[in-house]
Design an enzyme around this catalytic site. Sequence first.
Site, mmCIF file in Angstrom:
data_model
loop_
_atom_site.group_PDB
_atom_site.id
_atom_site.type_symbol
_atom_site.label_atom_id
_atom_site.label_comp_id
_atom_site.label_asym_id
_atom_site.label_seq_id
_atom_site.Cartn_x
_atom_site.Cartn_y
_atom_site.Cartn_z
ATOM 1 N N ASN A 62 0.828 -1.199 0.000
ATOM 2 C CA ASN A 62 0.000 0.000 0.000
ATOM 3 C C ASN A 62 0.865 1.253 0.000
ATOM 4 O OD1 ASN A 62 0.449 -1.021 2.751
ATOM 5 N ND2 ASN A 62 -0.901 0.602 3.483
ATOM 6 N N GLU A 64 0.279 5.241 0.676
ATOM 7 C CA GLU A 64 -0.627 6.280 1.166
ATOM 8 C C GLU A 64 -0.211 7.660 0.656
ATOM 9 O OE1 GLU A 64 -2.085 4.137 5.273
ATOM 10 O OE2 GLU A 64 -0.801 5.881 5.438
ATOM 11 N N ALA A 66 -1.062 12.058 1.698
ATOM 12 C CA ALA A 66 -1.719 13.002 2.608
ATOM 13 C C ALA A 66 -3.130 13.329 2.130
ATOM 14 C CB ALA A 66 -0.892 14.277 2.740
ATOM 15 N N TYR A 68 -5.875 11.523 1.206
ATOM 16 C CA TYR A 68 -6.191 10.099 1.367
ATOM 17 C C TYR A 68 -6.707 9.374 0.128
ATOM 18 C CZ TYR A 68 -5.399 10.734 6.349
ATOM 19 O OH TYR A 68 -4.835 11.003 7.551
ATOM 20 N N GLU A 75 -3.143 -4.623 -3.021
ATOM 21 C CA GLU A 75 -3.718 -5.545 -3.997
ATOM 22 C C GLU A 75 -3.811 -4.897 -5.374
ATOM 23 O OE1 GLU A 75 -5.881 -6.387 -0.018
ATOM 24 O OE2 GLU A 75 -4.883 -4.703 -1.016
#
Length: 160
Positions: A62, A64, A66, A68, A75
Amino acid sequence: MKEIQIKSTLQVYDSFEELPEDIQDLMQKSFDIRDKAYAPYSEFLVGAALLLENGEVVLGNNQENACYPSGLCAERVAIFYAGANFPGIPIIKMALSAKSLKHQLITPTPPCGACRQSIAEYELNQKKPIEIFFMGETGKVVKSYSLANLLPLIFDNSYL
């Protein structure tokens, strides 16, 4: 009015060590890539390892952001990489592992809804099921023989 019942069948292994050796190897790759995830906001790390029909293993974790919604799950990182670099090569198996930096995660953690829909697209296109194994940091491992067990009412291109 008529009521319908939907049933999913999953296998549950008591631990990583109970998995077949080839799945242990694939799951170990998900551990290794999971620990390289970029997750400074949630501190929730996820790794994905995909075995393709040609023997290639594709990894993802994953990422990420800021902002979101701009991040991406492990996946989808892996499955989109496979689609971009190995188009038309079926995905045979997928191993997923999740780890929280806030507490020990022992509950098997399945793909989120968006990832299930993305996996469904590939499974439907390749006309072959994708075996999905998922777990937390430790503990039980769940196996689904197909994404259809995790997303029984799939939205596909037949609706378009």
